[in-house]
Design a protein around this motif. Structure first.
Motif, short mmCIF file in Angstrom:
data_model
loop_
_atom_site.label_atom_id
_atom_site.label_comp_id
_atom_site.label_asym_id
_atom_site.label_seq_id
_atom_site.Cartn_x
_atom_site.Cartn_y
_atom_site.Cartn_z
N GLN A 149 38.40 40.45 34.93
CA GLN A 149 38.62 41.39 33.82
C GLN A 149 39.83 40.99 32.97
N LEU A 150 40.88 40.51 33.60
CA LEU A 150 42.04 40.04 32.86
C LEU A 150 41.70 38.79 32.04
N GLN A 151 40.87 37.92 32.60
CA GLN A 151 40.41 36.73 31.89
C GLN A 151 39.63 37.14 30.64
N ILE A 152 38.71 38.09 30.79
CA ILE A 152 37.91 38.58 29.66
C ILE A 152 38.81 39.17 28.58
N ALA A 153 39.87 39.88 29.01
CA ALA A 153 40.79 40.53 28.08
C ALA A 153 41.80 39.56 27.47
N GLY A 154 41.79 38.30 27.92
CA GLY A 154 42.70 37.31 27.38
C GLY A 154 44.14 37.45 27.86
N ARG A 155 44.31 38.07 29.03
CA ARG A 155 45.65 38.29 29.57
C ARG A 155 46.11 37.10 30.40
N ASP A 156 47.43 36.98 30.54
CA ASP A 156 48.04 35.94 31.34
C ASP A 156 48.14 36.43 32.79
N PHE A 157 47.53 35.71 33.72
CA PHE A 157 47.55 36.12 35.12
C PHE A 157 47.46 34.90 36.01
N MET A 158 47.78 35.11 37.28
CA MET A 158 47.60 34.11 38.32
C MET A 158 47.07 34.85 39.55
N LEU A 159 46.05 34.31 40.17
CA LEU A 159 45.46 34.87 41.40
C LEU A 159 45.80 33.93 42.54
N VAL A 160 46.46 34.47 43.59
CA VAL A 160 46.78 33.65 44.76
C VAL A 160 46.11 34.24 45.99
N GLU A 161 45.61 33.37 46.83
CA GLU A 161 44.94 33.75 48.08
C GLU A 161 45.50 32.89 49.20
#
Length: 185
Positions: free
Chosen positions: A20-32
């Motif tokens: 959803q953040l990708q679709i909204a064009g937001r800056d994020f990082m996902l770590v697992e």
């Protein structure tokens, strides 16, 4: 490394948020922390059969799940619910003759539920996701939060989303300053 939003946990919740953040064009990082996405969702393939080892079913009463599966164009089928079955309960005792009543109206994902998390992980850019990236500390700073990974690398973030069970976060992450008793309860 810097990001606006750091999502800790690559299970279904973390993956959906990242998408959803990708679709909204937001800056994020996902770590697992694991070396695979999906969290508690895991499907093993044995002799061509797909066997869900974690969550396996969903019901019509879960409209967000049904909408997500439809949007990603994944195939579902109805869970078989006739006859009786055997299962091992939490004490290790095998239970027989309970029927399939609890499975009525349940659906499964063709190929296993891990197909859902696989698709979500694939649509995320490689630069926005990290596997094997266990967060060991979160320190509040003037600018936001500094996340320290197991290997000593750090990520500066404005906001943190804990997309993992609270108990796991409390046990595995050193919060600086420490979380209040009210928060940990």
């Amino acid at each position: 490394m810097k990001t606006d939003i750091l999502i800790i946990g690559g299970g279904l919740a973390g993956l959906v948020l990242a998408e959803q953040l990708q679709i909204a064009g937001r800056d994020f990082m996902l770590v697992e922390s694991r070396y695979r996405f999906g969290g508690r969702i895991k499907t093993e393939v044995l002799d061509g059969g797909h066997h869900d080892m974690g969550p396996a079913w969903f019901w019509q009463g879960q409209p967000r799940m049904a909408k997500l599966i439809k949007r990603l164009d994944l195939s579902v089928f109805e869970q078989y619910d006739k006859g009786s079955f055997a299962f091992e309960d939490e004490t290790g005792q095998v239970q027989y003759g309970r029927g399939f009543g609890s499975m009525q109206g349940a659906y499964r994902l063709k190929g296993g539920l891990h197909g859902l998390t696989d698709v979500l992980a694939r649509v995320l850019p490689k630069t926005r996701k990290r596997l094997g990236a266990k967060v060991t500390a979160l320190e509040k700073t003037q600018e936001g939060v500094l996340a320290t990974l197991y290997n000593g690398k750090t990520i500066d973030a404005q906001k943190i989303v804990l997309a993992l069970p609270p108990r796991v976060a409390e046990e595995q992450i050193n919060f600086i300053p420490a979380l209040s008793n009210k928060t940990t309860q």
